[in-house]
Design an enzyme around this catalytic site. Structure first.
Site, PDB file in Angstrom:
ATOM      1  N   CYS A   1       0.816  -1.230   0.000  1.00  0.00           N
ATOM      2  CA  CYS A   1       0.000   0.000   0.000  1.00  0.00           C
ATOM      3  C   CYS A   1       0.846   1.275   0.000  1.00  0.00           C
ATOM      4  O   CYS A   1       0.323   2.350  -0.268  1.00  0.00           O
ATOM      5  CB  CYS A   1      -0.943   0.006   1.188  1.00  0.00           C
ATOM      6  SG  CYS A   1      -2.076  -1.377   1.175  1.00  0.00           S
TER       7      CYS A   1
ATOM      8  N   HIS B   1      -3.375   7.165   3.238  1.00  0.00           N
ATOM      9  CA  HIS B   1      -3.767   5.884   2.643  1.00  0.00           C
ATOM     10  C   HIS B   1      -5.165   5.544   3.160  1.00  0.00           C
ATOM     11  O   HIS B   1      -5.448   5.660   4.349  1.00  0.00           O
ATOM     12  CB  HIS B   1      -2.753   4.816   3.050  1.00  0.00           C
ATOM     13  CG  HIS B   1      -3.163   3.429   2.688  1.00  0.00           C
ATOM     14  ND1 HIS B   1      -3.767   3.115   1.494  1.00  0.00           N
ATOM     15  CD2 HIS B   1      -3.048   2.251   3.369  1.00  0.00           C
ATOM     16  CE1 HIS B   1      -4.011   1.819   1.461  1.00  0.00           C
ATOM     17  NE2 HIS B   1      -3.594   1.277   2.592  1.00  0.00           N
TER      18      HIS B   1
ATOM     19  N   ASN C   1     -10.165  -0.126   0.375  1.00  0.00           N
ATOM     20  CA  ASN C   1      -8.704  -0.025   0.311  1.00  0.00           C
ATOM     21  C   ASN C   1      -8.233  -0.522  -1.058  1.00  0.00           C
ATOM     22  O   ASN C   1      -8.412  -1.697  -1.381  1.00  0.00           O
ATOM     23  CB  ASN C   1      -8.110  -0.880   1.440  1.00  0.00           C
ATOM     24  CG  ASN C   1      -6.589  -0.866   1.460  1.00  0.00           C
ATOM     25  OD1 ASN C   1      -5.946  -0.385   0.526  1.00  0.00           O
ATOM     26  ND2 ASN C   1      -6.017  -1.407   2.520  1.00  0.00           N
TER      27      ASN C   1
HETATM   28  N1  ACO Z   1     -18.431  -8.842   9.594  1.00  0.00           N
HETATM   29  C1  ACO Z   1     -18.853  -9.169  10.832  1.00  0.00           C
HETATM   30  N2  ACO Z   1     -18.011  -9.581  11.795  1.00  0.00           N
HETATM   31  C2  ACO Z   1     -16.696  -9.662  11.500  1.00  0.00           C
HETATM   32  C3  ACO Z   1     -16.210  -9.356  10.219  1.00  0.00           C
HETATM   33  C4  ACO Z   1     -17.118  -8.927   9.255  1.00  0.00           C
HETATM   34  N3  ACO Z   1     -16.768  -8.590   7.989  1.00  0.00           N
HETATM   35  N4  ACO Z   1     -14.853  -9.525  10.211  1.00  0.00           N
HETATM   36  C5  ACO Z   1     -14.521  -9.932  11.439  1.00  0.00           C
HETATM   37  N5  ACO Z   1     -15.633 -10.026  12.215  1.00  0.00           N
HETATM   38  C6  ACO Z   1     -15.738 -10.430  13.616  1.00  0.00           C
HETATM   39  C7  ACO Z   1     -14.578 -11.284  14.066  1.00  0.00           C
HETATM   40  O1  ACO Z   1     -14.786 -12.645  13.760  1.00  0.00           O
HETATM   41  C8  ACO Z   1     -14.569 -11.021  15.549  1.00  0.00           C
HETATM   42  O2  ACO Z   1     -15.565 -11.822  16.148  1.00  0.00           O
HETATM   43  P1  ACO Z   1     -15.308 -12.506  17.590  1.00  0.00           P
HETATM   44  O3  ACO Z   1     -15.119 -11.361  18.548  1.00  0.00           O
HETATM   45  O4  ACO Z   1     -16.545 -13.289  17.820  1.00  0.00           O
HETATM   46  O5  ACO Z   1     -14.067 -13.330  17.428  1.00  0.00           O
HETATM   47  C9  ACO Z   1     -15.013  -9.571  15.656  1.00  0.00           C
HETATM   48  O6  ACO Z   1     -15.666  -9.264  14.426  1.00  0.00           O
HETATM   49  C10 ACO Z   1     -13.857  -8.606  15.877  1.00  0.00           C
HETATM   50  O7  ACO Z   1     -12.832  -8.887  14.914  1.00  0.00           O
HETATM   51  P2  ACO Z   1     -11.505  -8.046  14.852  1.00  0.00           P
HETATM   52  O8  ACO Z   1     -10.629  -8.627  13.796  1.00  0.00           O
HETATM   53  O9  ACO Z   1     -10.937  -7.912  16.225  1.00  0.00           O
HETATM   54  O10 ACO Z   1     -12.094  -6.631  14.384  1.00  0.00           O
HETATM   55  P3  ACO Z   1     -11.373  -5.244  14.327  1.00  0.00           P
HETATM   56  O11 ACO Z   1     -12.133  -4.271  15.104  1.00  0.00           O
HETATM   57  O12 ACO Z   1      -9.899  -5.366  14.578  1.00  0.00           O
HETATM   58  O13 ACO Z   1     -11.556  -4.841  12.790  1.00  0.00           O
HETATM   59  C11 ACO Z   1     -10.290  -4.733  10.755  1.00  0.00           C
HETATM   60  C12 ACO Z   1     -10.983  -5.649  11.784  1.00  0.00           C
HETATM   61  C13 ACO Z   1     -11.339  -3.870  10.124  1.00  0.00           C
HETATM   62  C14 ACO Z   1      -9.639  -5.614   9.691  1.00  0.00           C
HETATM   63  C15 ACO Z   1      -9.236  -3.856  11.454  1.00  0.00           C
HETATM   64  O14 ACO Z   1      -8.429  -4.638  12.294  1.00  0.00           O
HETATM   65  C16 ACO Z   1      -8.374  -3.107  10.474  1.00  0.00           C
HETATM   66  O15 ACO Z   1      -8.819  -2.265   9.737  1.00  0.00           O
HETATM   67  N6  ACO Z   1      -7.048  -3.379  10.444  1.00  0.00           N
HETATM   68  C17 ACO Z   1      -6.155  -2.726   9.549  1.00  0.00           C
HETATM   69  C18 ACO Z   1      -6.278  -3.268   8.159  1.00  0.00           C
HETATM   70  C19 ACO Z   1      -5.432  -2.433   7.212  1.00  0.00           C
HETATM   71  O16 ACO Z   1      -5.299  -1.243   7.368  1.00  0.00           O
HETATM   72  N7  ACO Z   1      -4.806  -3.016   6.245  1.00  0.00           N
HETATM   73  C20 ACO Z   1      -3.980  -2.168   5.404  1.00  0.00           C
HETATM   74  C21 ACO Z   1      -2.977  -2.869   4.791  1.00  0.00           C
HETATM   75  S1  ACO Z   1      -3.605  -3.813   3.454  1.00  0.00           S
HETATM   76  C22 ACO Z   1      -2.319  -3.976   2.335  1.00  0.00           C
HETATM   77  O17 ACO Z   1      -1.241  -3.513   2.543  1.00  0.00           O
HETATM   78  C23 ACO Z   1      -2.618  -4.802   1.046  1.00  0.00           C
END
Ligand code: ACO
Length: 333
Positions: free
Chosen positions: A111, A253, A283
């Site tokens: 990214c 980003h 993204n």
């Molecule tokens: N819909 C519903 N529930 C979901 C989903 C979804 N799409 N995805 C995950 N959950 C659930 C999980 O299973 C978990 O359930 P549990 O508590 O029963 O286990 C709960 O939601 C919380 O999951 P987390 O992974 O802890 O959620 P978080 O608040 O961390 O959000 C996210 C996840 C959005 C991916 C976040 O961590 C994030 O944005 N991280 C950064 C990602 C990023 O910026 N990537 C950039 C680089 S990409 C690249 O370089 C190609």
């Protein structure tokens, strides 16, 4: 003045995948996606290749200005989803645009690819005395999406964006119908992702058990992103001796609105200075910053009270590698 951004362009397709659509494929819903990410939809390229998306973005950027294509001496193509390995996509784009005799190469910094490419382009243009360059970020990222993995499939989309740069040591600045942005400074960095928090296998190394899907530890990337975003802003401003008040616009980003809000809070730069379009596109990795920059600059053009001498645009990204980088730009007439 030395290296300036003199035009930008971007392109996506009209094939839209909404949160509602996704909720029919995996166990998710609009409320969760919007609350955790800010994303409402993403554009999917069903028919166009990564290079075709890039070509359309380049045509739009070139159409905004009047330069001789044969003076374009450098093309850098940032992507993690190129169509071919050889020739590199940058060469293919040079052929599509009818540009002859340019230095062309592809760059993969996930990214951060477009930010890395802007910085490298500045140095190559200065060192090799190139008059103009095209820096592209383009992705057909959804070909690496596992549509059964709800933790990643809601995040990504396809797009392309680009910037055209001029070297005013080599050419006189042309008259533009819009403002130009002078590259004041850049910052690049990285930290090896030994725990594989973010990875995509290349074609050659895929197996039935390990396809070329995006694999990500969202929480770890979230932590990395929020820490590094603040550091990039502080270091770029400190080095240039610029205050936060002098920042007109931040173009981050577009990964997650919560990441943007956190960095805005921690860095003490009000959220109304941050350009956000991730609700529309998700993204788009290397394409995220040039796509946002293209739309942000269009808005900037409409602002009447921008004091051209003292205002700055700061853009930054973070991603796989783990890579990160930022570019500080001064708004000039
Ligand atoms: N819909 C519903 N529930 C979901 C989903 C979804 N799409 N995805 C995950 N959950 C659930 C999980 O299973 C978990 O359930 P549990 O508590 O029963 O286990 C709960 O939601 C919380 O999951 P987390 O992974 O802890 O959620 P978080 O608040 O961390 O959000 C996210 C996840 C959005 C991916 C976040 O961590 C994030 O944005 N991280 C950064 C990602 C990023 O910026 N990537 C950039 C680089 S990409 C690249 O370089 C190609």
């Amino acid at each position: 003045m030395r290296i300036n951004v003199i035009s930008t362009g971007s392109h996506t397709t009209d094939d839209i995948l909404t949160n509602e659509d996704l909720s029919k494929i995996v166990d998710t819903n609009d409320e969760w996606i919007v609350e955790r990410t800010g994303i409402k939809k993403r554009h999917i390229s069903k028919k166009m290749t990564t290079e075709e998306l890039a070509y359309e973005a380049c045509k739009k950027a070139l159409n905004k200005i009047d330069i001789d294509k044969n003076d374009i001496g450098l093309i850098i193509f940032a992507s993690v989803s190129s169509d071919t390995t050889v020739p590199s996509s940058s060469f293919t784009i040079s052929g599509m645009l009818g540009i002859e005799n340019a230095v062309c190469f592809d760059l993969n910094a996930a990214c951060s690819g477009f930010i890395y490419s802007l910085s490298v382009a500045r140095d190559v243009m200065t060192g090799m005395r190139k008059k103009y360059a095209i820096v592209i970020g383009a992705e057909k990222l959804t070909k690496h999406v596992d549509w059964e993995d709800r933790s990643t499939c809601v995040l990504f989309g396809d797009a392309a964006g680009c910037a055209i740069l001029e070297n005013t040591d080599e050419v006189n600045p042309i008259t533009l119908p819009h403002k130009r942005l002078n590259i004041v400074d850049t910052l690049l960095g990285g930290k090896y992702d030994s725990k594989k928090y973010l990875s995509i296998k290349s074609n050659d190394s895929v197996t039935d058990d390990e396809p070329d899907y995006i694999k990500m530890n969202g929480r770890q990337i979230y932590k990395f992103a929020t820490d590094i975003g603040v550091k990039i802003i502080d270091e770029l401003l400190d080095k240039a001796k610029i205050t936060k008040d002098e920042i007109e616009l931040i173009v981050p980003h577009q990964a997650n609105k919560r990441i943007i809000d956190t960095i805005s809070n921690k860095s003490n730069i009000p959220i109304d200075k941050w350009f956000v379009n991730l609700h529309e596109y998700g993204n788009t990795s290397s394409a995220s910053v040039p796509l946002a920059l293209d739309e942000a600059l269009e808005e900037l053009e409409k602002k009447e009270n921008v004091n051209d001498q003292d205002r700055y645009v700061l853009t930054f990204a973070f991603g796989g590698g783990l890579s990160y980088g930022g570019v500080l730009l001064k708004i000039v007439k």
